[in-house]
Each structure stands twice: as structure tokens, then as C-alpha cells.
Motif scaffolding. Structure first.
Motif, PDB file in Angstrom:
ATOM      1  N   GLU A 315     -11.257 -81.281 129.819  1.00  0.00           N
ATOM      2  CA  GLU A 315     -12.267 -81.935 130.650  1.00  0.00           C
ATOM      3  C   GLU A 315     -13.595 -81.193 130.685  1.00  0.00           C
ATOM      4  O   GLU A 315     -14.443 -81.472 131.537  1.00  0.00           O
ATOM      5  N   VAL A 316     -13.772 -80.229 129.792  1.00  0.00           N
ATOM      6  CA  VAL A 316     -15.072 -79.582 129.637  1.00  0.00           C
ATOM      7  C   VAL A 316     -15.542 -79.787 128.207  1.00  0.00           C
ATOM      8  O   VAL A 316     -14.752 -80.088 127.308  1.00  0.00           O
ATOM      9  N   ARG A 317     -16.832 -79.639 128.013  1.00  0.00           N
ATOM     10  CA  ARG A 317     -17.430 -79.919 126.715  1.00  0.00           C
ATOM     11  C   ARG A 317     -17.392 -78.674 125.835  1.00  0.00           C
ATOM     12  O   ARG A 317     -17.931 -77.629 126.198  1.00  0.00           O
ATOM     13  N   LEU A 318     -16.733 -78.811 124.681  1.00  0.00           N
ATOM     14  CA  LEU A 318     -16.572 -77.709 123.745  1.00  0.00           C
ATOM     15  C   LEU A 318     -17.262 -78.046 122.430  1.00  0.00           C
ATOM     16  O   LEU A 318     -17.326 -79.205 122.025  1.00  0.00           O
ATOM     17  N   ASP A 319     -17.742 -77.008 121.767  1.00  0.00           N
ATOM     18  CA  ASP A 319     -18.295 -77.154 120.427  1.00  0.00           C
ATOM     19  C   ASP A 319     -17.616 -76.108 119.563  1.00  0.00           C
ATOM     20  O   ASP A 319     -18.040 -74.951 119.501  1.00  0.00           O
ATOM     21  N   LEU A 320     -16.530 -76.520 118.900  1.00  0.00           N
ATOM     22  CA  LEU A 320     -15.707 -75.607 118.130  1.00  0.00           C
ATOM     23  C   LEU A 320     -15.751 -75.962 116.648  1.00  0.00           C
ATOM     24  O   LEU A 320     -15.875 -77.131 116.272  1.00  0.00           O
ATOM     25  N   ASP A 321     -15.620 -74.938 115.831  1.00  0.00           N
ATOM     26  CA  ASP A 321     -15.562 -75.139 114.388  1.00  0.00           C
ATOM     27  C   ASP A 321     -14.305 -75.935 114.045  1.00  0.00           C
ATOM     28  O   ASP A 321     -13.213 -75.631 114.539  1.00  0.00           O
ATOM     29  N   PRO A 322     -14.414 -76.957 113.213  1.00  0.00           N
ATOM     30  CA  PRO A 322     -13.251 -77.802 112.932  1.00  0.00           C
ATOM     31  C   PRO A 322     -12.157 -77.110 112.131  1.00  0.00           C
ATOM     32  O   PRO A 322     -11.018 -77.575 112.117  1.00  0.00           O
ATOM     33  N   THR A 323     -12.482 -75.998 111.503  1.00  0.00           N
ATOM     34  CA  THR A 323     -11.489 -75.290 110.707  1.00  0.00           C
ATOM     35  C   THR A 323     -10.793 -74.205 111.522  1.00  0.00           C
ATOM     36  O   THR A 323      -9.565 -74.181 111.628  1.00  0.00           O
ATOM     37  N   LEU A 324     -11.571 -73.309 112.108  1.00  0.00           N
ATOM     38  CA  LEU A 324     -10.991 -72.154 112.797  1.00  0.00           C
ATOM     39  C   LEU A 324     -10.722 -72.403 114.273  1.00  0.00           C
ATOM     40  O   LEU A 324     -10.019 -71.614 114.907  1.00  0.00           O
ATOM     41  N   GLN A 325     -11.292 -73.451 114.850  1.00  0.00           N
ATOM     42  CA  GLN A 325     -11.214 -73.711 116.295  1.00  0.00           C
ATOM     43  C   GLN A 325     -11.808 -72.547 117.101  1.00  0.00           C
ATOM     44  O   GLN A 325     -11.380 -72.265 118.203  1.00  0.00           O
ATOM     45  N   ALA A 326     -12.804 -71.931 116.533  1.00  0.00           N
ATOM     46  CA  ALA A 326     -13.595 -70.900 117.200  1.00  0.00           C
ATOM     47  C   ALA A 326     -14.946 -71.503 117.559  1.00  0.00           C
ATOM     48  O   ALA A 326     -15.335 -72.543 117.011  1.00  0.00           O
ATOM     49  N   PRO A 327     -15.698 -70.910 118.502  1.00  0.00           N
ATOM     50  CA  PRO A 327     -17.036 -71.419 118.788  1.00  0.00           C
ATOM     51  C   PRO A 327     -17.827 -71.622 117.497  1.00  0.00           C
ATOM     52  O   PRO A 327     -17.819 -70.761 116.615  1.00  0.00           O
ATOM     53  N   ARG A 328     -18.486 -72.744 117.395  1.00  0.00           N
ATOM     54  CA  ARG A 328     -19.115 -73.137 116.129  1.00  0.00           C
ATOM     55  C   ARG A 328     -20.103 -72.094 115.620  1.00  0.00           C
ATOM     56  O   ARG A 328     -20.182 -71.831 114.406  1.00  0.00           O
ATOM     57  N   GLU A 329     -20.874 -71.482 116.512  1.00  0.00           N
ATOM     58  CA  GLU A 329     -21.858 -70.495 116.076  1.00  0.00           C
ATOM     59  C   GLU A 329     -21.192 -69.199 115.609  1.00  0.00           C
ATOM     60  O   GLU A 329     -21.764 -68.449 114.824  1.00  0.00           O
ATOM     61  N   LEU A 330     -19.990 -68.920 116.099  1.00  0.00           N
ATOM     62  CA  LEU A 330     -19.294 -67.697 115.728  1.00  0.00           C
ATOM     63  C   LEU A 330     -18.505 -67.853 114.434  1.00  0.00           C
ATOM     64  O   LEU A 330     -18.373 -66.898 113.660  1.00  0.00           O
ATOM     65  N   ALA A 331     -17.988 -69.036 114.177  1.00  0.00           N
ATOM     66  CA  ALA A 331     -17.047 -69.248 113.082  1.00  0.00           C
ATOM     67  C   ALA A 331     -17.509 -68.699 111.730  1.00  0.00           C
ATOM     68  O   ALA A 331     -16.747 -68.007 111.046  1.00  0.00           O
ATOM     69  N   PRO A 332     -18.750 -68.981 111.284  1.00  0.00           N
ATOM     70  CA  PRO A 332     -19.131 -68.465 109.961  1.00  0.00           C
ATOM     71  C   PRO A 332     -19.236 -66.941 109.919  1.00  0.00           C
ATOM     72  O   PRO A 332     -19.206 -66.354 108.839  1.00  0.00           O
ATOM     73  N   LEU A 333     -19.334 -66.310 111.069  1.00  0.00           N
ATOM     74  CA  LEU A 333     -19.426 -64.850 111.110  1.00  0.00           C
ATOM     75  C   LEU A 333     -18.068 -64.175 110.986  1.00  0.00           C
ATOM     76  O   LEU A 333     -17.998 -62.982 110.692  1.00  0.00           O
ATOM     77  N   ILE A 334     -16.979 -64.925 111.243  1.00  0.00           N
ATOM     78  CA  ILE A 334     -15.643 -64.333 111.255  1.00  0.00           C
ATOM     79  C   ILE A 334     -14.702 -65.003 110.264  1.00  0.00           C
ATOM     80  O   ILE A 334     -13.504 -64.696 110.248  1.00  0.00           O
ATOM     81  N   ASP A 335     -15.200 -65.904 109.442  1.00  0.00           N
ATOM     82  CA  ASP A 335     -14.361 -66.647 108.503  1.00  0.00           C
ATOM     83  C   ASP A 335     -13.534 -65.664 107.673  1.00  0.00           C
ATOM     84  O   ASP A 335     -14.072 -64.871 106.895  1.00  0.00           O
ATOM     85  N   PRO A 336     -12.204 -65.689 107.796  1.00  0.00           N
ATOM     86  CA  PRO A 336     -11.373 -64.708 107.097  1.00  0.00           C
ATOM     87  C   PRO A 336     -11.344 -64.889 105.591  1.00  0.00           C
ATOM     88  O   PRO A 336     -10.847 -64.024 104.877  1.00  0.00           O
ATOM     89  N   ASN A 337     -11.852 -66.001 105.088  1.00  0.00           N
ATOM     90  CA  ASN A 337     -11.979 -66.158 103.646  1.00  0.00           C
ATOM     91  C   ASN A 337     -13.158 -65.369 103.098  1.00  0.00           C
ATOM     92  O   ASN A 337     -13.298 -65.218 101.883  1.00  0.00           O
ATOM     93  N   VAL A 338     -14.019 -64.888 104.006  1.00  0.00           N
ATOM     94  CA  VAL A 338     -15.233 -64.189 103.593  1.00  0.00           C
ATOM     95  C   VAL A 338     -15.252 -62.756 104.090  1.00  0.00           C
ATOM     96  O   VAL A 338     -15.590 -61.829 103.359  1.00  0.00           O
ATOM     97  N   HIS A 339     -14.879 -62.553 105.358  1.00  0.00           N
ATOM     98  CA  HIS A 339     -15.049 -61.249 105.990  1.00  0.00           C
ATOM     99  C   HIS A 339     -13.749 -60.461 106.020  1.00  0.00           C
ATOM    100  O   HIS A 339     -12.728 -60.949 106.473  1.00  0.00           O
ATOM    101  N   SER A 340     -13.812 -59.237 105.509  1.00  0.00           N
ATOM    102  CA  SER A 340     -12.638 -58.381 105.562  1.00  0.00           C
ATOM    103  C   SER A 340     -12.989 -56.907 105.645  1.00  0.00           C
ATOM    104  O   SER A 340     -12.116 -56.081 105.737  1.00  0.00           O
ATOM    105  N   CYS A 341     -14.251 -56.563 105.589  1.00  0.00           N
ATOM    106  CA  CYS A 341     -14.639 -55.152 105.530  1.00  0.00           C
ATOM    107  C   CYS A 341     -15.407 -54.713 106.774  1.00  0.00           C
ATOM    108  O   CYS A 341     -16.295 -53.870 106.695  1.00  0.00           O
ATOM    109  N   GLY A 342     -15.104 -55.282 107.915  1.00  0.00           N
ATOM    110  CA  GLY A 342     -15.873 -54.952 109.098  1.00  0.00           C
ATOM    111  C   GLY A 342     -17.226 -55.599 109.074  1.00  0.00           C
ATOM    112  O   GLY A 342     -18.138 -55.157 109.767  1.00  0.00           O
ATOM    113  N   THR A 343     -17.375 -56.672 108.300  1.00  0.00           N
ATOM    114  CA  THR A 343     -18.682 -57.297 108.126  1.00  0.00           C
ATOM    115  C   THR A 343     -18.934 -58.403 109.145  1.00  0.00           C
ATOM    116  O   THR A 343     -19.695 -59.325 108.868  1.00  0.00           O
ATOM    117  N   VAL A 344     -18.300 -58.342 110.290  1.00  0.00           N
ATOM    118  CA  VAL A 344     -18.577 -59.312 111.341  1.00  0.00           C
ATOM    119  C   VAL A 344     -19.938 -58.985 111.935  1.00  0.00           C
ATOM    120  O   VAL A 344     -20.177 -57.871 112.407  1.00  0.00           O
TER     121      VAL A 344
END
Length: 442
Positions: A315-344
Motif C-alpha cells: 500500500e505504499v509506492r515503490l520504485d524497484l528494479d524489475p530484475t533485482l527488486q532493489a531501489p531502481r537508482e541503486l540497482a545498477p550500482l550493485i548488479d552482481p553481473n558487473v560488480h565484484s571487486c568492491g566497486t559499489v
């Protein structure tokens, strides 16, 4: 609304750190914990040792709040177990917070007070309403802001390779566990000793279980583990070894690799479970989507990660990434297909905020389905979020992260094809300071 409290959902590491930040800023705060004590989820993996050291799992604001009581970090250079973390840090912190922490208080819904999610009116002027169920019944708590630090522990991913429970998985639940078994418990040890075990998963929990089962097999040679990987090759599953800036994390991977080489663990790659069938003697046979069959085995340990429970946020408004279900603005920063070296990259209140004013997702919940979350990240998230709630936008935007390198490049492990996980490319590890984001304009 300034007189209303900040409501924090969950008395785990991130939730209690948020409460400590709120106290430091003079904000009223209420922490709602469904369990009977601080760190209820952490206590469920009490036997597992963290690969982060004490100095990396204590929030700075919490340490300041605890200092007047005489509390000190037990041993900054050692790695605590889940039990030690809960008993020696989380519970003392909750005790200092006192009646700000309420146990046995399960949050079952959040809404805008008097309005459902479809109505635009009053979303910036009416408080948030938190529906809570306790032993005494239901109640409604009004809040100036809600920080969801409830984590993902209560929602493990199923064994099924398509994200749904495999056919027959529910019926075979008595043979399947989604937790790292505590082999120091005599009853649990008897369950697995001398048995054939299927272990699914490629993360740190799976590596921890591999090491434990290898040690069990040394004493009970009839014990054998079939390690199921959805990816097409082992690749960088064992991590960066000596190049990992968290030595215990690197050592875990090396011990797991040694356990596999010892011969009592068989690695099965490219196996995505589709079906679980019971045999006449009560064991189970696993079938993959490629029609491969494995077993029969006596026990299945499915350590396939976790996902966020979003049901009580309907009942609250969410904006989540459709793949990770993380906040949309955060998702590309933590995508595990890309980040693995502390590069968040640095992130805080701006990336974690939702379209619902005053609502923030922090901690493991903020990562959605992405793995490899560090307590350090959660503590910095809560510092930024509480600063934003207090109206200190400069502090909220001044986000700094110092993350330990894993020693592995090229993605953290959601890849499936053999060629997509070619191995580490990192040289000797150096401290990675992921800079300071300039204050945003406006």
C-alpha cells in the motif's frame, strides 16, 4: 509530523544502526522487531563465522552510544560468529536503546495514514501508518518516516532453478534445508553423517557448508556431497584467495577449493533443478531442466540466496528494479553481473528513497536479490538516510565508502555460461576508496 517517531523495521545490524543515528540526532525513534531479541535472524546462523572483522561490523554511531556503558569492541581484528555478534554487540546496543526497541512486534503493513496507494492527495502532509501485530492484538503507529531494515533472511530462494519451488520441492520439505547446517549440534550431525547430500549454491554460505561437510566426511568417510552449480563452470566461485582484502573471506574460498580436491565432494555444473521426486525409501531424486537426473540423495541443502519480502509494502509506492527488486537508482550500482571487486559506488538516501515520501529501504533489503552485502555498506546507508530525515541534506549527500576488494573481477556469480566467468583479473589487492559524491544541487 516532527513530533512523530522514525519507525525502524527490524532490530538487526542495519536497523539498530539507524536507531543509533536517530538518537545521535535527537530524533524520536521506535524499532519494531518481530522476534524476541535483537538480531533474531543473526542468531539463527549463530554457528557461522563472519568473514568481516569486529572492527568492520560495529556501526560508528552505535559504538558512540555504547561507550558510556563501558562497552568496547571485543577484538577489532578477529571475526565473530553470528552468536558472538548478536550477544556481544547487537543485544547490548538494543539494551542501551531501551524501550525504543519493541520485541514481538511484527509489521504487517505500511500505508499513508487514511489513504491507499492510488490517491495522490496528502502524501506529503499525512504521516505514514505502520500496522503492527503483537501478542496483545493489532495497533497502528504513525511515523514521520519508515526505515525498512527487515532484511531478507525470512525469504530464502527456492531450490528450483526458475525462481519457483521445483515440482515436488514442497512435498519433500522434510529432506530440504535452506540454512547452513550446524554440525556442532549432535542431532544435526547425525542427520548428515554418512549420508549422500546434494548441496546447491555458489555463494559464501555454500562454501561454508562445503568446508563443514568436508570436515564431517573426514570422520565419517561414507559421507559424500554432490555440489550443484547452476552456472556452467566453477570459474571464480572460490573467490580471490590471497588477493581478497577480507582475509577470512579469501581463506574460506581456498578451504572450500581444498575440500573439493579432497575427493568427497563431486561438482555438478549447469544443473538447474526442475523437479524433486521421492523414492520408496524416502530419499529424493533431483531432475534438471535439461532432463539430467541426480541421486537418490538422503538430504538436500539449498543455499541459493534470498529475496526481499515486499508483501507488507503493497500500500505504499515503490520504485524497484524489475530484475533485482532493489531501489531502481541503486540497482545498477550493485548488479552482481558487473560488480565484484568492491566497486559499489557511493550511495545513500537519494538512491534508497522511494516515491512514497519518508520511506527508505536499507541493509540487505535494499540489495533485493543481489548478494555480497557488507555491514559497512548498511551502516553508511543508515547514516545518510537518517541525516536526510533530519533535514541535513549536506550530510545525507556526503556519502563515503571504503570497501574491501574481493580479488575477483567480472561479476559476482549470477552468470551461467562457462565463457562468462573466465576468472579473476585483479592483481595484488590495494585499499579501494570509493570516493565522496559531491552534494547534489537543489
Amino acid at each position: 509530523m516532527d513530533e512523530l517517531p522514525v519507525v525502524v523495521v527490524g532490530a538487526g545490524p542495519a536497523g539498530l544502526a539507524a536507531a543509533a543515528q536517530a538518537v545521535a540526532r535527537g530524533l524520536p525513534v521506535v524499532v519494531l522487531e518481530a522476534g524476541p531479541s535483537a538480531g533474531t535472524g543473526v542468531r539463527e546462523w549463530h554457528h557461522v563465522r563472519l568473514f568481516s572483522r569486529w572492527g568492520e561490523v560495529v556501526a560508528p554511531a552505535a559504538e558512540e552510544l555504547l561507550a558510556p556503558t563501558g562497552w568496547r569492541i571485543p577484538d577489532a581484528g578477529s571475526c565473530p560468529t553470528g552468536a558472538e555478534w548478536a550477544e556481544s554487540y547487537l543485544q547490548p546496543l538494543a539494551d542501551v536503546l531501551g524501550d525504543r526497541v519493541r520485541y514481538g512486534a511484527r509489521v504487517v503493513g505500511v500505508s499513508r495514514h487514511g489513504w491507499d496507494r492510488s490517491v495522490d492527495r496528502a502524501r506529503d502532509t499525512e504521516p505514514l501508518s505502520v500496522r503492527v501485530v503483537t501478542a496483545d492484538g493489532e495497533e497502528r503507529i504513525l511515523a514521520r518516516a519508515v526505515i525498512d531494515a527487515s532484511g531478507t533472511w525470512s525469504a530464502p530462494n527456492p531450490l528450483g532453478g526458475d525462481g519457483l519451488p521445483a515440482l515436488g520441492e514442497t512435498a519433500a520439505a522434510d529432506r530440504i534445508t535452506h540454512r547452513v547446517p550446524d554440525l556442532t549440534d549432535p542431532a544435526v550431525r547425525r542427520r548428515y553423517a554418512g549420508r549422500r547430500i546434494a548441496l546447491a549454491g555458489s555463494g559464501h554460505s555454500a562454501l561454508t557448508a562445503l568446508v563443514a561437510f568436508a570436515e564431517l566426511a573426514e570422520q565419517h568417510p561414507d559421507t559424500h556431497v554432490q555440489w550443484l552449480l547452476r552456472r556452467g563452470a566453477v570459474g571464480t566461485t572460490f573467490g580471490g584467495g590471497d588477493a581478497d582484502q577480507l582475509p577470512a573471506r579469501g581463506a574460506l574460498g581456498m578451504r572450500a577449493a581444498q575440500a573439493v580436491r579432497a575427493g568427497r565432494i563431486t561438482t555438478v555444473t549447469g544443473f538447474r533443478t526442475a523437479r524433486v521426486d521421492r523414492t520408496d525409501d524416502g530419499r529424493v531424486v533431483l531432475s534438471s531442466f535439461g532432463d539430467r537426473r541426480l541421486g537418490p540423495v538422503d538430504e538436500v541443502v539449498a543455499l541459493t540466496g534470498f529475496r526481499p519480502d515486499l508483501s507488507w509494502l503493497s500500500e505504499v509506492r515503490l520504485d524497484l528494479d524489475p530484475t533485482l527488486q532493489a531501489p531502481r537508482e541503486l540497482a545498477p550500482l550493485i548488479d552482481p553481473n558487473v560488480h565484484s571487486c568492491g566497486t559499489v559506488h557511493p550511495h545513500g538516501a537519494r538512491e534508497l528513497a522511494q516515491p512514497e515520501p519518508g520511506l527508505f529501504l536499507v541493509g540487505m533489503k535494499s540489495y533485493g536479490r543481489a548478494p555480497t552485502f557488507l555491514a559497512l555498506t548498511g551502516y553508511e546507508q543508515t547514516r545518510s538516510v537518517v541525516a536526510a530525515i533530519a533535514g541535513d541534506r549536506d550530510a545525507a549527500d556526503r556519502v563515503e565508502l571504503v570497501l574491501p576488494e574481493t580479488g575477483v573481477c567480472g561479476g559476482a556469480g549470477l552468470v551461467d555460461a562457462p565463457g562468462d566467468d573466465a576468472g579473476g583479473c585483479c592483481g595484488p589487492a590495494e585499499p579501494l576508496v570509493v570516493g565522496t559524491r559531491p552534494s547534489a544541487a537543489g
